[in-house]
Each structure stands twice: as structure tokens, then as C-alpha cells.
Design an enzyme around this catalytic site. Sequence first.
Site, PDB file in Angstrom:
ATOM      1  CD  GLU A 152      -2.427   1.309  15.345  1.00  0.00           C
ATOM      2  OE1 GLU A 152      -1.895   0.259  15.719  1.00  0.00           O
ATOM      3  OE2 GLU A 152      -2.037   1.964  14.358  1.00  0.00           O
ATOM      4  CD  GLU A 309       0.253   5.443  14.653  1.00  0.00           C
ATOM      5  OE1 GLU A 309       0.708   4.525  13.921  1.00  0.00           O
ATOM      6  OE2 GLU A 309      -0.118   5.254  15.811  1.00  0.00           O
ATOM      7  CD1 TRP A 317       4.364  -2.047  10.579  1.00  0.00           C
ATOM      8  CD2 TRP A 317       2.869  -2.948   9.182  1.00  0.00           C
ATOM      9  NE1 TRP A 317       3.557  -1.022  10.118  1.00  0.00           N
ATOM     10  CE2 TRP A 317       2.624  -1.552   9.261  1.00  0.00           C
ATOM     11  CE3 TRP A 317       2.047  -3.720   8.356  1.00  0.00           C
ATOM     12  CZ2 TRP A 317       1.604  -0.931   8.556  1.00  0.00           C
ATOM     13  CZ3 TRP A 317       1.022  -3.089   7.649  1.00  0.00           C
ATOM     14  CH2 TRP A 317       0.820  -1.711   7.772  1.00  0.00           C
TER      15      TRP A 317
END
Length: 667
Positions: A152, A309, A317
Site C-alpha cells: 500500500e 486483500e 478502522w
Amino acid sequence: MKKKFFDHMIHGGDYNPDQWIKTPEIWDEDMRLMKLAHVNSATINIFSWSLIEPEEGVYNFGWLDTMMDKLHENGISVILATPSGARPPWLAQKYPEVLRVEESGIRNEFGVRHNHCLTSPIYREKVRNINRIIAERYKNHPALKMWHISNEYCGECHCELCQEAFRNWVREYYHNDLEELNDKWWNGFWSHRMNDWSQINSPKFRGENHVPAMKLCWNRFVSDSHISFYKNEIEPLREITPDIPITTNFMKMYDGIDYQKFAKGLDLVSWDNYPAWDKGRNVSEALETAFVHDAFRSMKDGQPFFMMESTPSLVNWHDVNKLPKSGMQELSAIQAIAHGSDSVQYFQWRKSRAGHEKYHGAVVDHCGHENTRVFRDVAHLGKNLEKLGDVTGSYCNSKVAIVCDWENIWATKHFCGFNNINRNYVAECMKWYAPFLKNGISADVIPMDADFSKYDLIIAPFLYMLKDGTAERIEKYIENGGNFVATYLSFMVDKNDMCFLGGFPAENLKNVFGIWNEETDSLPEGMKNSVDFGGEKYDVEHVCDIIHSTGAEILGTYEQDFYKGMPAVTENNYGKGKAYYVAFRNDGNFADIFCKKLVEDAQIAPDCNVTADDGVLIRKRGEHIFVMNFSDSKVKVNLNGEYKNTVSGEMLTGETELDVCGYLILE
Ligand SMILES: [Zn+2]
């Protein structure tokens, strides 16, 4: 050339055995559980740098050797990560220049992840070195199937090295001509003319932050820095393992990196998909997620991508982390496949015992066994995925494209004017994408410099900025028979955010669209105008261009305010094609209706004959038709033909029902 990397669906995800190195019995239990869950791939080593190089130049690969062998022996392939997403403490301590400097000018201390300078020669050298050692060590290992570069990529650095690199980048962009830069940045305004390149700095809250062209250059520079950092990372991998494909995991529509540009250097695109399901808006969430899937699928000419993912249950989150009901994650996974994914992968396999992500969903919970709802759901999906080998490698064939361009994301954020608080470019693109999917018509999501010629219909909402040559390409496309839709505040500025002179739309697009945009009105929240289109009334919100027809047919007019009766929707024949202009921002209802007309005009049929109740999304990929129920109730599906159910093998015909979260894959 169409590339196919695997002949079966990849099912697995992030696995962090390095967190369980002192409990090898858990490693063995993981192998047993992975087989139970029909997992065939594990992504490892993502954040392992402090374990594999515990001191500078001292390496410890014993555990990774064992894990590679163990996974292979159990029939599980490996997506092996390079560890640059987080550096070991010794590295930051010895070479502080590797740490990022924030906009404040203060250098970060060691901590978190992604906290590295993109320019630092030392960090780049250290990354190249560890990547070379990993590649040499595992180049012939039979488990190694793919490289996962870093993790990421994101963020930016304002250190002196990056400032200097930015100055050099800008210098090259403006042909080493400071006067050109002064002109393009309009530096006469507020007395900003520069007489030396050293006067350029990164945009900062406490410094320069009101020059849109400069902020655009900073965006491009940061994005290019990520790409160049990535190229540095993969140099030893390309050399040592030329046949192993390379990817890095992108994040939704993250605007810090021009993913459309970055994707050119990847063998396949992958992204991390975390929709917020079961919060009372599943159909909208599904439409938005579909758009993002299609954006990533479109980055390499429709080549299938990887969902690198996703969560098998909840995340940790979101503001409020709702548990999805059983079946929701399976439906979400099937949606990814319907839109071009060749994988279903999770973050993560086993929940961390401690640390920041210990409550993020995982396949194996803290209880440690398989007798959980989540594990059963994952195993159920894994078994079904084994039937979908024929789907891998197949393409979608879209006749419609939505232009959503990363540089225009930046440009639409930076300018000051009109409606400053209601200006979400990506949401606007999603609004114009949704009607097609709801009607079973697949659409690509492309940048403005993509090849237009393969599409029958292109919608370019809020295309505020035009890159060099785009106006000419739009004109040519329409002249040759294409159907092109533009909306409000389009074709206003060039790549330097300089307004086109001579009236909007830019240059010859005035003639192509047969209109002239004289002014733009902005409506405060709650204030509406409306448009009469085909005798029906549609709500108008936030933005209204006040246009004149200079030849275009007027299809709709405003109903209120001083511009009542003036054109709001126009259509112009140009060459063999049509140019449409929708002068206002609509709430989605108008887009739904107008797209029906566009599809009729361009003679675009749905991708297949299957139809269903509202809340069901239908998507054709290759020879397979995916029918997915995102609504909160049981629905009817009309097959209008005879199909084989790919998962169950039974033949289906006529009318059938789908439960909540139900899906069909037909061939
Ligand atoms: Zn830096």
C-alpha cells in the site's frame, strides 16, 4: 496479448507466521486449517524486515526457508513480499535520512509503517539490497508464484532531498526554462515571479498553497517518486526472476498516486477491497465497489486483476465496525470475480495476538480453531472457488466507458471557486457509472488519454481539466461516430490549470458540442433548481452551467431562477457522432433516465438476457454470467434461456429465486 497467470482461482491472503515464530505448533496448525479452508495461496514476508535482517548485514532466513517449504509441501503457493513497507529500528537509527519529513518540516521519529523518504539514496540502496538477497535465495523455490512489492504505497515526504528532487522534476517539466514556469504558474499574481529554481518548495500550509499549477506538479512529482521507488525495488527481481509476475497492492481510489500511470509498470494490478457492508446501503455500496473494480480492471486493457486483500468478517478502522451477516463476504468476493478478479484474498489469515490490528477480522480468530462462523463461511467460499477455474483469465467486453482520470481528481480538488464544498469528482463518475451496471451493461473506467476508439459511448463527467491533445481526441472520436457525454464545469483548463480563453468549452469543443457556457451558478445545500426533460421534472443540485445553444438541439431546460427556460441538456450531431452536454449536477435520478436514452441512441444492448428485481446486479465476464443479490430481500430472476449453474452443475431455466446474499454463476 491476453495474459493468464493462473488456471485456478487464488484463495488465501496475508499470512504473518513471523508473528508466531516462537510457537511453531501454530505453524503446523495453520497448515491443517488452510487445507480445511480450501486456501491455496499465502502472501508472506510483508513486514518481516526486522526479522530477516535483525542487524545491518546480518541475515536470518531460517524461519522463512522453513515456511516456504512448509507451504509448498501442503500445496499452498506463495506470493512473496518485499519488506520495504516498514523498516527495522536499526536502519532508522543509523540513517535518519530514511525517515519521512512531514509538511511541518519536522522529521518523523521511527514508528508506524510507510514512514520512509521516497528519495533517500540510502533507503533505496537498502531496499534494493534486501530484495536482491530475497530473490537470490528463493529464485528456484517451487512455491514462489508472484512478487508482492512493499505494501500500500502512500504518503509523501518534504525533506531537503525531496525538495531538491521536486525542483529537478519541475525543471525538467518546464524545459529548464524558469520563464515558462513563471508563465504557466501565473506567477505575476501576488508577486510570485521567481528568479531562481531554488525558490521552489513543496506546497505547505505555512508556505505556498494557493497555486493550483504548482500543487498539480507536486502531485505528479510525488506520484512519479512512488513509481521510481517501485522501479528501484523491482530492478533485482526482474534481473533474477524474470518469469515471476510482479504486483503491488493499490488502495481504492487513493489520490496520492496516479494509479493509471503506475499500473503500466505492473505485470498485473491488485487492490485491497474493504466495502462497508450491512450498514443499510448495500446496493449503493455494491455499485461503488463495482466501479472501483472496473477502474482497476481497466488499467491494463481489461486484464484480470487480483483482489489482494479483503476482510473475511469486519475491519478495525471504520468509525463503527459492523459485522457483516453470513453470506455477505462470499457475495462480495463473487462480485470481485464478476468484475475481473482472479483471486479472493484476505487480510489476514490469523488474528494478531496484540498490536494495532488485533481486532481486524481474520480467517482464524483468537480462539484458534475452525468452529467459527467466519471460518465456515471462508471454507464454503473456498470450496465454491474451486469450481471457477474456467473463469480465470477471462475478460469483460465493454462498449461503454466512464472517464475518471487521476490528474483530474487532483485538478478538481485544487481550484477555488463555484461550489467549493460540494465537488466530489469520483462520486460524480460513480453516479454516471451506476445506471449502466443496474441495466446489465458493463462499463470500463478509463483515463482521458485511453484509446477511445473501441467504445460506442463515453461519459466524461466534470472533466474540468484537459491534458494535451485530449480536446482533439474527443473531437476526432465524435467525428468518427462516437457518442460522448460531458457535464457541467468541463473543458475549463489545461494541464497547468490555466483557463482556456475564448469561452468554454475549450477550443473547438464549443463547435463540437454546439454550445457556449457563459456562467456557472452554485446552489447552497438545500437549495434546488429543476430541469424539465421529456415532460418530467428532475432535481438539480449544487452546480448549474448557464449555457446557450449555438446549434445543439435543446433536450431539457431549467425551470427556476433567472436562467429559467435556458438550456440544461443538449445534443449535437457532429460528424458521424453525437455530443451531449448535461449542464447541471443531478442527484442520480436524471442520470438513470438519461442513460436509457443514451443506450438507445448508441444501440447498446445489455450484456445478456438475464433480468432480475431491483437490488440484483448482473455482470457478464467472458462466457459466465454473474447474478448477485445485494438487496435485503428474496428476489426473482428471469433467466430468459437455459444455463448451467457453474457451482452446482445443474441446468436452470425460466424463473428462479435468489435469497438475500444469494448469487448465481451461469454458463
Ligand atoms: Zn524525503
